[in-house]
Design an enzyme around this catalytic site. Structure first.
Site, short mmCIF file in Angstrom:
data_model
loop_
_atom_site.label_atom_id
_atom_site.label_comp_id
_atom_site.label_asym_id
_atom_site.label_seq_id
_atom_site.Cartn_x
_atom_site.Cartn_y
_atom_site.Cartn_z
N LYS A 186 32.71 14.66 44.01
CA LYS A 186 33.91 15.12 43.65
C LYS A 186 34.64 13.91 43.96
CE LYS A 186 36.58 18.61 41.69
NZ LYS A 186 35.93 19.88 40.72
N GLY B 173 44.70 35.31 34.49
CA GLY B 173 44.86 33.97 34.03
C GLY B 173 44.20 33.84 32.49
N VAL B 174 44.68 33.74 31.51
CA VAL B 174 44.15 33.63 30.22
C VAL B 174 44.36 32.24 29.29
CG1 VAL B 174 43.82 36.23 29.34
CG2 VAL B 174 45.99 34.99 29.34
N GLY B 175 43.84 31.29 30.20
CA GLY B 175 43.95 30.14 29.81
C GLY B 175 42.67 29.56 29.09
N ASN B 176 42.11 28.11 29.31
CA ASN B 176 41.07 27.99 28.48
C ASN B 176 39.91 28.67 28.76
OD1 ASN B 176 42.03 25.61 27.48
ND2 ASN B 176 41.83 24.57 29.25
N VAL B 177 39.52 29.26 29.85
CA VAL B 177 38.29 30.09 30.15
C VAL B 177 38.67 31.34 29.85
CG1 VAL B 177 36.75 30.69 31.67
CG2 VAL B 177 37.47 28.31 31.82
P1 NAD Z 1 43.70 26.63 32.49
O1 NAD Z 1 44.74 25.93 33.21
O2 NAD Z 1 43.43 26.47 30.85
O3 NAD Z 1 44.15 28.35 32.86
C1 NAD Z 1 44.46 28.92 33.80
C2 NAD Z 1 45.25 29.92 33.46
O4 NAD Z 1 45.96 30.48 34.80
C3 NAD Z 1 46.73 29.47 32.69
O5 NAD Z 1 47.02 30.09 31.47
C4 NAD Z 1 47.68 29.79 33.88
O6 NAD Z 1 49.17 29.89 33.27
C5 NAD Z 1 47.39 30.89 34.42
N1 NAD Z 1 47.84 31.13 35.86
C6 NAD Z 1 48.20 30.49 36.81
N2 NAD Z 1 48.56 31.23 37.72
C7 NAD Z 1 48.55 32.32 37.61
C8 NAD Z 1 49.03 33.34 38.21
N3 NAD Z 1 49.59 33.44 39.48
N4 NAD Z 1 48.60 34.63 37.72
C9 NAD Z 1 48.41 34.62 36.59
N5 NAD Z 1 47.87 33.44 35.57
C10 NAD Z 1 47.99 32.17 36.28
O7 NAD Z 1 42.31 26.69 33.46
P2 NAD Z 1 40.72 26.85 33.00
O8 NAD Z 1 40.22 25.60 32.59
O9 NAD Z 1 41.19 28.11 32.39
O10 NAD Z 1 40.15 27.26 34.48
C11 NAD Z 1 40.63 28.61 34.99
C12 NAD Z 1 39.91 28.59 36.44
O11 NAD Z 1 38.51 28.61 36.25
C13 NAD Z 1 40.43 27.39 37.39
O12 NAD Z 1 40.40 27.91 38.48
C14 NAD Z 1 39.19 26.33 37.20
O13 NAD Z 1 39.26 25.55 38.32
C15 NAD Z 1 38.07 27.45 36.96
N6 NAD Z 1 37.01 26.85 36.30
C16 NAD Z 1 37.14 26.11 35.11
C17 NAD Z 1 35.95 25.60 34.24
C18 NAD Z 1 36.41 25.00 33.04
O14 NAD Z 1 35.17 24.76 32.46
N7 NAD Z 1 37.70 25.01 32.40
C19 NAD Z 1 34.87 25.30 35.06
C20 NAD Z 1 34.70 25.83 36.31
C21 NAD Z 1 35.69 26.42 36.99
#
Ligand code: NAD
Length: 372
Positions: free
Chosen positions: A94, A194-198
């Site tokens: 990392k 949290g409804v971001g990318n994942v």
């Molecule tokens: P992202 O930033 O696209 O989505 C995160 C979402 O959570 C955002 O929409 C944000 O507004 C929301 N959020 C933040 N704080 C919040 C809260 N207190 N309450 C409700 N919503 C909240 O990130 P992502 O890529 O979707 O990743 C989500 C999680 O999964 C992270 O912890 C990341 O480390 C983990 N992860 C992601 C991947 C990947 O491939 N993207 C792989 C492994 C782990």
């Protein structure tokens, strides 16, 4: 400032401190293990001094460094375990760039970081993490080939998020089958934080499988995007932790389950993408076990993204079907962890750690024997 004696130090092979006064780069690269393959793990660009704003600048900087060292050591070990549990030919590493990306990020700094990675000669491959965007990776890539998750190029595997989401979906299904004895997800209620990318993609897949979804997000636009895709119940803030649901799927940030929040959790399954969901992996894991709540260990269920980049590291042609099959196996791995946890009466997270450590140790010994 100590490294070897910090709590997070755990047989790490190499820790590199990088600085470039011209561009302002201050970074740490931690290689936990290269036993199973080259170390792979994303780069986090984070302002570790921000939470120490009440301290003097000198003290804030010293504390920020301690926090960054702790984080990079802990996260790189987590990558070794994640890769071992997913059966990948990858080790764990990392990197961290210190500073507020909105203030200090610049092309020269990212190129300088790329040159530092290149000096490691392929022992460490970087990728996206918090604070790093695809266009940043392209700048790093100008100086080194040891970058994965790229959008273009002969072996590019692209955005890992949809693959992480697939793994989370099959992981939720496996946990529901194991704990709730339900063959499918039809009618099962899942609360997604949290409804971001994942999280958004997980919501879509769950809905297609007949699940009812409850969502929360601090960004209204992200909620609207999910509502545009289909039906969902929306709740505000921490209510997502206490709603009536079968499954709680944390897909935002870490540390959400702790001694304060666990007693109010109604869900019987915790399965989501967020890293370091448990504030304290030992005491919170034990508390969940005591309460009969099944926890799908974070680095096992969220391995879809790293599975996706494996062929890019090894410069192999991407086989979409083989990649999907490997991701779907996350469900079987989780069921093995759940069964071992039940038979030993120990938290699932600790069981996963032990399996991963054994895989790495067995390979280390096999390599030693072969070298003799
Ligand atoms: P992202 O930033 O696209 O989505 C995160 C979402 O959570 C955002 O929409 C944000 O507004 C929301 N959020 C933040 N704080 C919040 C809260 N207190 N309450 C409700 N919503 C909240 O990130 P992502 O890529 O979707 O990743 C989500 C999680 O999964 C992270 O912890 C990341 O480390 C983990 N992860 C992601 C991947 C990947 O491939 N993207 C792989 C492994 C782990």
């Amino acid at each position: 400032m100590s490294v070897f004696s910090t709590r997070a130090f755990n047989k790490h092979e190499q820790v590199v401190f990088c600085s470039d006064p011209t561009s302002g780069l201050r970074a740490i690269i931690a290689i936990h293990s290269t036993v199973l393959g080259p170390a792979v793990g994303g780069c986090r660009f984070w302002d570790y001094a921000a939470i120490h704003h009440n301290a003097s600048p000198e003290l804030a900087n010293a504390r920020a460094e301690e926090d960054a060292i702790f984080d990079v050591l802990r996260l790189s070990r987590g990558m070794s375990y994640k890769n071992a549990m997913a059966g990948l030919r990858l080790g764990g590493g990392k990197s961290i760039i210190m500073g507020d990306p909105r203030k200090v990020k610049n092309p020269a700094l990212l190129r300088s970081f790329g040159a530092q990675i290149n000096r490691l000669g392929g022992r460490y491959y970087t990728a996206e993490d918090m604070g790093i965007k695809p266009q940043d990776l392209e700048l790093v890539h100008e100086q080194t080939d040891y970058v994965v998750g790229l959008e273009s190029g002969d072996f590019a595997t692209g955005d890992p998020s949809p693959h992480t989401a697939l793994g989370v979906f099959v992981g939720i299904r496996a946990a529901v089958q194991y704990k709730l004895k339900r063959e499918d997800l039809n009618g099962v209620t899942v609360a997604i934080q949290g409804v971001g990318n994942v999280g958004r993609e997980v919501a879509n897949q769950l809905r297609n499988a007949g699940a009812k979804i409850i969502i929360s997000d601090i960004v209204r636009d992200n909620i609207e995007r999910v509502l545009a895709d289909g039906e969902a119940t929306v709740v505000e803030g921490d209510q997502i932790l206490t709603v009536d649901a079968d499954v709680f799927a944390p897909c935002a940030m870490g540390g959400v389950l702790n001694s304060r929040t666990i007693p109010n959790l109604k869900a019987k399954v915790v399965a989501g993408s967020a890293n370091n969901v448990l504030d304290d992996e030992i005491s919170d894991g034990q508390e969940l076990l005591k309460r009969g709540i099944l926890y799908a260990p974070d680095y096992v269920i969220n391995a879809g993204g790293i599975i996706s980049v494996e062929t890019e590291v090894h410069k192999e042609k991407l086989d979409h079907k083989a990649r999907a099959a490997k991701i779907v196996r996350i469900g079987d791995t989780l069921k093995e962890v759940f069964a071992a946890s039940d038979s030993k009466g120990r938290p699932t997270g600790l069981i996963a750690n032990e399996i991963a450590e054994k895989r790495i140790e067995d390979e280390r010994q096999a390599m030693q024997t072969a070298a003799q």
